[in-house]
Design an enzyme around this catalytic site. Structure first.
Site, PDB file in Angstrom:
ATOM      1  N   LYS A  86     -18.037  51.732  70.095  1.00  0.00           N
ATOM      2  CA  LYS A  86     -17.551  51.861  71.473  1.00  0.00           C
ATOM      3  C   LYS A  86     -18.356  50.919  72.345  1.00  0.00           C
ATOM      4  O   LYS A  86     -19.594  50.940  72.330  1.00  0.00           O
ATOM      5  CB  LYS A  86     -17.771  53.286  71.956  1.00  0.00           C
ATOM      6  CG  LYS A  86     -16.528  54.105  72.046  1.00  0.00           C
ATOM      7  CD  LYS A  86     -16.903  55.429  72.672  1.00  0.00           C
ATOM      8  CE  LYS A  86     -15.704  56.257  72.973  1.00  0.00           C
ATOM      9  NZ  LYS A  86     -16.101  57.536  73.551  1.00  0.00           N
TER      10      LYS A  86
HETATM   11  C1  E4P Z   1     -13.634  59.259  75.067  1.00  0.00           C
HETATM   12  O1  E4P Z   1     -13.798  58.649  74.027  1.00  0.00           O
HETATM   13  C2  E4P Z   1     -14.671  60.009  75.776  1.00  0.00           C
HETATM   14  O2  E4P Z   1     -15.598  60.514  74.846  1.00  0.00           O
HETATM   15  C3  E4P Z   1     -14.160  61.207  76.529  1.00  0.00           C
HETATM   16  O3  E4P Z   1     -12.777  61.373  76.398  1.00  0.00           O
HETATM   17  C4  E4P Z   1     -14.725  61.352  77.895  1.00  0.00           C
HETATM   18  O4  E4P Z   1     -14.131  62.434  78.531  1.00  0.00           O
HETATM   19  P1  E4P Z   1     -14.764  63.213  79.761  1.00  0.00           P
HETATM   20  O5  E4P Z   1     -14.214  62.636  81.006  1.00  0.00           O
HETATM   21  O6  E4P Z   1     -14.291  64.638  79.565  1.00  0.00           O
HETATM   22  O7  E4P Z   1     -16.255  63.083  79.662  1.00  0.00           O
END
Ligand code: E4P
Length: 221
Positions: A86
């Site tokens: 990521k």
């Molecule tokens: C995506 O890969 C993220 O880990 C995640 O969806 C973030 O979501 P949040 O806004 O609930 O932290």
């Protein structure tokens, strides 16, 4: 639509993987921080997740510069063949993605909040983009609209980049994402758990059991 589980919790991952509905996992620094103390280091945690999931597992690089991101990505990619790195949606991040696609290391550009960011990420060669719809809803923007926009743009130009609908907050988000045709939804455990349930299913099971109870001696097998 592929379903990824948005968690770094081993019990949650095991539980959903046993049901045969999980295609991958996404983690982020907040999610791995919640698992503090359970493993000796991040590699051990990620390697355990990969062994269970046997599908794409996203792990986030935290460096600001391209060189640092590439170096983190190279280390992560040695953990397992399932690793997807990521990378944050920044100029340095995109520079890193270009380099990593040349090294056959899969990337997922995270913290996408506009269709233009997704377009640039796809042009840089990202394997996945993660638009965060819940966080857009939180600030009174229609999060799902950017999924529709990105889906249309990617189809217009036949990009190979897959959309991971991220920051999902409730089951209706998943329905809307699937209706648009997004390739992947990454879903928190509690939201995925709710998707199994319907009160009419529970009532139906109770009724069938009660009715069969009346004739079970006669119909013994
Ligand atoms: C995506 O890969 C993220 O880990 C995640 O969806 C973030 O979501 P949040 O806004 O609930 O932290």
């Amino acid at each position: 639509m592929k379903i990824f589980l948005d968690t770094a919790n081993i019990e949650q991952i095991k539980q959903m993987c046993e049901l045969g509905i999980v295609d991958g996992v996404t983690t982020n620094p907040t999610l791995v921080a919640k698992e503090k103390g359970k493993f000796n280091n991040l590699s051990e945690l990620i390697s355990t997740i990969c062994d269970i999931v046997k599908g794409p597992v996203s792990v986030e690089a935290i460096s600001d510069d391209a060189e640092g991101i590439v170096s983190e990505a190279e280390k992560f990619s040695k953990i397992s063949k399932y690793i997807v790195v990521k990378v944050p949606m920044t100029k340095e991040g995109l520079k890193a993605v270009k380099i990593l696609s040349g090294k056959n290391i899969k990337t997922n550009i995270t913290l996408i909040f506009s269709a233009n960011q997704a377009l640039l990420a796809a042009k840089a060669g990202a394997d996945y983009v993660s638009p965060f719809i819940g966080r857009l809803d939180d600030i009174s923007h229609e999060g799902m609209q950017i999924i529709a926009d990105i889906h249309e743009i990617f189809s217009n130009y036949a990009f190979n980049t897959e959309i991971i609908v991220a920051s999902i907050r409730h089951p209706l988000h998943v329905v809307e994402a699937a209706k648009i045709g997004a390739g992947v939804a990454t879903i928190p455990f509690d939201v995925l758990d709710k998707m199994f349930r319907h009160p009419l299913t529970d009532m139906g099971i109770e009724k069938f059991k009660a009715d069969f109870e009346k004739v079970k001696e006669e119909y013994k097998i």
